[in-house]
Scaffold this motif. Structure first.
Motif, PDB file in Angstrom:
ATOM      1  N   SER A  61      42.316  30.812  38.729  1.00 17.70           N
ATOM      2  CA  SER A  61      42.249  29.733  37.695  1.00 17.70           C
ATOM      3  C   SER A  61      41.439  30.055  36.436  1.00 17.70           C
ATOM      4  O   SER A  61      41.945  29.568  35.259  1.00 17.70           O
ATOM      5  N   ALA A  62      40.487  30.611  36.314  1.00 20.67           N
ATOM      6  CA  ALA A  62      39.754  30.946  35.259  1.00 20.67           C
ATOM      7  C   ALA A  62      40.571  31.944  34.270  1.00 20.67           C
ATOM      8  O   ALA A  62      40.717  31.642  33.122  1.00 20.67           O
ATOM      9  N   LEU A  63      41.304  32.647  34.939  1.00 20.84           N
ATOM     10  CA  LEU A  63      42.246  33.463  34.283  1.00 20.84           C
ATOM     11  C   LEU A  63      43.413  32.535  33.270  1.00 20.84           C
ATOM     12  O   LEU A  63      43.374  32.678  32.132  1.00 20.84           O
ATOM     13  N   ALA A  64      43.878  31.610  34.239  1.00 20.29           N
ATOM     14  CA  ALA A  64      44.757  30.804  33.609  1.00 20.29           C
ATOM     15  C   ALA A  64      44.253  29.785  32.414  1.00 20.29           C
ATOM     16  O   ALA A  64      44.807  29.546  31.475  1.00 20.29           O
ATOM     17  N   PHE A  65      43.058  29.446  32.955  1.00 23.29           N
ATOM     18  CA  PHE A  65      42.379  28.356  31.851  1.00 23.29           C
ATOM     19  C   PHE A  65      41.976  29.197  30.661  1.00 23.29           C
ATOM     20  O   PHE A  65      42.258  28.617  29.378  1.00 23.29           O
ATOM     21  N   ALA A  97      35.124  33.899  32.692  1.00 20.75           N
ATOM     22  CA  ALA A  97      36.465  34.638  32.173  1.00 20.75           C
ATOM     23  C   ALA A  97      36.117  34.880  30.698  1.00 20.75           C
ATOM     24  O   ALA A  97      35.561  33.996  30.150  1.00 20.75           O
ATOM     25  N   SER A  98      36.360  36.217  30.343  1.00 21.02           N
ATOM     26  CA  SER A  98      36.426  36.479  29.165  1.00 21.02           C
ATOM     27  C   SER A  98      37.548  37.337  28.470  1.00 21.02           C
ATOM     28  O   SER A  98      37.840  38.281  29.359  1.00 21.02           O
ATOM     29  N   ARG A  99      37.960  37.090  27.442  1.00 20.28           N
ATOM     30  CA  ARG A  99      39.132  37.898  26.856  1.00 20.28           C
ATOM     31  C   ARG A  99      38.612  39.286  26.345  1.00 20.28           C
ATOM     32  O   ARG A  99      37.558  39.171  25.599  1.00 20.28           O
ATOM     33  N   LEU A 100      39.353  40.490  26.799  1.00 21.84           N
ATOM     34  CA  LEU A 100      38.896  41.774  26.593  1.00 21.84           C
ATOM     35  C   LEU A 100      39.784  42.205  25.150  1.00 21.84           C
ATOM     36  O   LEU A 100      39.412  42.885  24.425  1.00 21.84           O
ATOM     37  N   GLN A 110      38.619  39.677  31.789  1.00 20.73           N
ATOM     38  CA  GLN A 110      37.747  39.952  32.802  1.00 20.73           C
ATOM     39  C   GLN A 110      37.074  38.692  33.403  1.00 20.73           C
ATOM     40  O   GLN A 110      36.846  37.869  32.397  1.00 20.73           O
ATOM     41  N   ILE A 111      36.946  38.647  34.613  1.00 19.61           N
ATOM     42  CA  ILE A 111      36.337  37.671  35.270  1.00 19.61           C
ATOM     43  C   ILE A 111      35.419  38.150  36.338  1.00 19.61           C
ATOM     44  O   ILE A 111      35.799  38.817  37.226  1.00 19.61           O
ATOM     45  N   ASP A 112      34.103  37.626  35.925  1.00 18.31           N
ATOM     46  CA  ASP A 112      33.241  38.156  36.907  1.00 18.31           C
ATOM     47  C   ASP A 112      32.808  36.867  37.752  1.00 18.31           C
ATOM     48  O   ASP A 112      32.581  35.814  37.216  1.00 18.31           O
ATOM     49  N   ILE A 113      32.619  37.199  39.157  1.00 17.84           N
ATOM     50  CA  ILE A 113      32.159  36.025  40.053  1.00 17.84           C
ATOM     51  C   ILE A 113      30.724  36.219  40.682  1.00 17.84           C
ATOM     52  O   ILE A 113      30.645  37.149  40.915  1.00 17.84           O
TER      53      ILE A 113
END
Length: 137
Positions: A61-65, A97-100, A110-113
């Motif tokens: 979901s973080a990737l999608a948003f 989530a952050s765009r690389l 990349q998404i860190d949980i």
């Protein structure tokens, strides 16, 4: 074209699964977002820890948003997750989530949980396809 917050609100309003997860949007902008949720008993597996699909779904979901917040409709091409520490019922987890990188047609994120102690419990990588179609809400 609408802003990232409008796009994500629209996406979340039409995403029954993310709603079931109890996802709360803490921050969103073009290429980045932060989500939070609390793990519930029905999200645990036979080991008494969160099913791997729970942290995966939060990251997805973080990737999608994050990837759609810039106004171009984007869908995942490839994703992978690395589970680093167990998550238990009652834990509050945050996905950042952050765009690389980004090209006209793809984006890499990349998404860190993190758990409530700010420990990384999972690391997720996602590549999206940028359709070229703008969000028109």
């Amino acid at each position: 074209m609408k802003g990232a917050e409008d796009i994500v609100r629209h996406m979340l309003d039409h995403d029954a699964f993310s709603q079931w997860l109890g996802i709360e949007v803490l921050h969103v902008e073009d290429g980045a977002c932060t989500l939070q949720m609390q793990v519930r008993d029905e999200m645990t597996n036979g080991f008494g820890i969160a099913h791997g699909g729970i942290s995966y779904s939060l990251a997805d979901s973080a990737l999608a948003f994050a990837s759609n917040g810039g106004g171009i409709q984007s869908v995942s091409l490839e994703t992978a997750i690395h589970h680093l520490k167990p998550v238990k019922s009652g834990d509050i987890v945050v996905a950042k989530a952050s765009r690389l990188s980004q090209t006209r047609k793809t984006g890499l994120y990349q998404i860190d949980i993190l758990n409530h102690e700010q420990e990384r419990v999972a690391w997720f990588k996602g590549t999206v396809y940028r359709t070229g179609k703008e969000w028109n809400l």
